[in-house]
Design an enzyme around this catalytic site. Structure first.
Site, mmCIF file in Angstrom:
data_model
loop_
_atom_site.group_PDB
_atom_site.id
_atom_site.type_symbol
_atom_site.label_atom_id
_atom_site.label_comp_id
_atom_site.label_asym_id
_atom_site.label_seq_id
_atom_site.Cartn_x
_atom_site.Cartn_y
_atom_site.Cartn_z
ATOM 1 N N HIS A 97 4.614 0.050 0.423
ATOM 2 C CA HIS A 97 5.236 -0.671 1.530
ATOM 3 C C HIS A 97 4.272 -1.673 2.144
ATOM 4 O O HIS A 97 3.068 -1.666 1.851
ATOM 5 C CB HIS A 97 5.830 0.294 2.567
ATOM 6 C CG HIS A 97 4.850 1.280 3.124
ATOM 7 N ND1 HIS A 97 4.506 2.446 2.463
ATOM 8 C CD2 HIS A 97 4.138 1.285 4.270
ATOM 9 C CE1 HIS A 97 3.629 3.123 3.195
ATOM 10 N NE2 HIS A 97 3.378 2.437 4.296
ATOM 11 N N HIS A 146 0.820 -1.221 0.000
ATOM 12 C CA HIS A 146 0.000 0.000 0.000
ATOM 13 C C HIS A 146 0.850 1.265 0.000
ATOM 14 O O HIS A 146 2.056 1.222 0.227
ATOM 15 C CB HIS A 146 -0.938 -0.003 1.222
ATOM 16 C CG HIS A 146 -0.221 0.251 2.522
ATOM 17 N ND1 HIS A 146 0.435 -0.734 3.225
ATOM 18 C CD2 HIS A 146 -0.039 1.396 3.228
ATOM 19 C CE1 HIS A 146 0.976 -0.210 4.310
ATOM 20 N NE2 HIS A 146 0.724 1.088 4.341
ATOM 21 N N ASP A 186 0.414 5.426 1.621
ATOM 22 C CA ASP A 186 -0.309 6.032 2.741
ATOM 23 C C ASP A 186 -1.221 7.161 2.277
ATOM 24 O O ASP A 186 -0.841 7.967 1.424
ATOM 25 C CB ASP A 186 0.681 6.574 3.780
ATOM 26 C CG ASP A 186 1.483 5.449 4.435
ATOM 27 O OD1 ASP A 186 0.989 4.311 4.492
ATOM 28 O OD2 ASP A 186 2.609 5.724 4.886
HETATM 29 O O1 LIG Z 1 4.003 -0.964 10.953
HETATM 30 C C1 LIG Z 1 4.767 -0.833 10.025
HETATM 31 O O2 LIG Z 1 5.853 -1.373 9.967
HETATM 32 C C2 LIG Z 1 4.401 0.042 8.871
HETATM 33 C C3 LIG Z 1 2.984 0.404 8.942
HETATM 34 C C4 LIG Z 1 2.600 1.313 7.831
HETATM 35 O O3 LIG Z 1 2.201 0.888 6.801
HETATM 36 C C5 LIG Z 1 2.751 2.745 8.036
HETATM 37 O O4 LIG Z 1 3.209 3.160 9.106
HETATM 38 O O5 LIG Z 1 2.426 3.497 7.118
HETATM 39 FE FE LIG Z 2 1.652 2.522 5.516
#
Ligand SMILES: O=C(O)CCC(=O)C(=O)O
Ligand SMILES: [Fe+2]
Length: 281
Positions: free
Chosen positions: A250, A109, A111
């Site tokens: 990510h 995804h 953000d």
């Molecule tokens: O918890 C994580 O390692 C990443 C989570 C995530 O996708 C974010 O913080 O945008």
């Molecule tokens: Fe994220």
């Protein structure tokens, strides 16, 4: 490795260790509790554009310091799901925090892609690391695009994708309109073509029949998953990651069973640079 890395090493005494040829680098020799000099800030920004995600170890920063570090790169954005008790713009990332939503970070995804101007990036700090597992993986959106077979490149090039946040939040009772972004965006600063589909927000292509859309998304997902495009980060307490949300996707790996895992995230503003129209290939 790139000229940017060499310059940063020489002028600021930073140690920069790339984790793959195109994405990710560990950066040492900087203390994120301190106010950055303009040179340091500019160097980190240049490094970020080059590497897409930067990792810092042993940074025992407070929430205020995390916010201040993020603010070097743009205005901080408070996510509507809320922050920790003391800081509205420091968002807890944990199973506990997401209980009332259908939000999962173990999809590839980007953000806040449901916004018309999604975030520039984020600063994520490890607060509590599970005994096993819990890595995060970043994928290079430009490498994904470059690696697409010609027929897939042609199929996806002009398409827009729906980003449906309403569905993820349906249990919270809040309402969000659908947003559409190009599947392949031009990065506003590097000019790179970036594969930019958010698989956590019920993606579907505008102008394609549902079956066609599903089949194309599935073929593309296989490309996103190729480890050659990835940088994987093993967290330790006080590890910090800074990423460019416009440069790829990510995925937080959900391989830690019932062990608690707590992270805190500060989102950096909106990507206010206008989306440039892509030139036809
Ligand atoms: O918890 C994580 O390692 C990443 C989570 C995530 O996708 C974010 O913080 O945008
Ligand atoms: Fe994220």
């Amino acid at each position: 490795m790139s000229a940017v890395l060499d310059q940063v090493r020489e002028t600021l005494g930073l140690t920069v260790t790339p984790v793959s040829p195109t994405i990710g680098a560990e950066v040492a020799g900087i203390d994120l509790r301190q106010t950055l000099s303009r040179e340091q800030r500019d160097a980190l920004k240049a490094l970020l554009l080059d590497r897409k995600v930067l990792f810092f170890r042993d940074q025992d920063i407070t929430r205020d310091q995390q916010l201040a570090f993020a603010a070097n790169f743009g205005e901080v954005y408070a996510h509507p799901t809320g922050g920790v008790e003391t800081h509205r713009a420091v968002q807890p990332i944990s199973a506990e925090a997401f209980k009332k939503y259908d939000i999962r970070e173990n999809h590839w995804h980007t953000d806040t892609s449901w916004r018309v101007n999604p975030s520039f990036g984020a600063v994520l700090k490890a607060v509590h690391i599970p005994e096993v597992g819990g890595d995060t993986i970043w994928a290079d959106g430009h490498a994904i695009w470059k690696g697409l077979p010609d027929d897939l490149k042609a199929a996806v090039d002009e398409l827009y994708v729906i980003h449906d946040y309403q569905d993820a939040l349906n249990r919270s009772g809040e309402r969000y309109p659908l947003t559409a972004h190009p599947a392949i965006r031009t990065h506003p600063e590097t000019g790179q073509e970036i594969f930019w589909i958010n698989y956590s927000l019920k993606p579907r292509f505008v102008d394609l029949a549902p079956d066609e859309s599903k089949a194309l998304l599935a073929r593309l997902y296989d490309e996103v998953k190729k480890p050659e495009h990835h940088a994987r980060f093993r967290w330790r307490p006080n590890s910090v990651a800074l990423w460019d949300n416009r440069a790829g996707l990510h995925y937080a790996v959900r391989d830690y069973g019932d062990f608690p895992r707590v992270m805190e995230r500060v989102l950096i503003g909106s990507d206010d640079a206008p989306y440039r129209e892509r030139k036809p290939a």
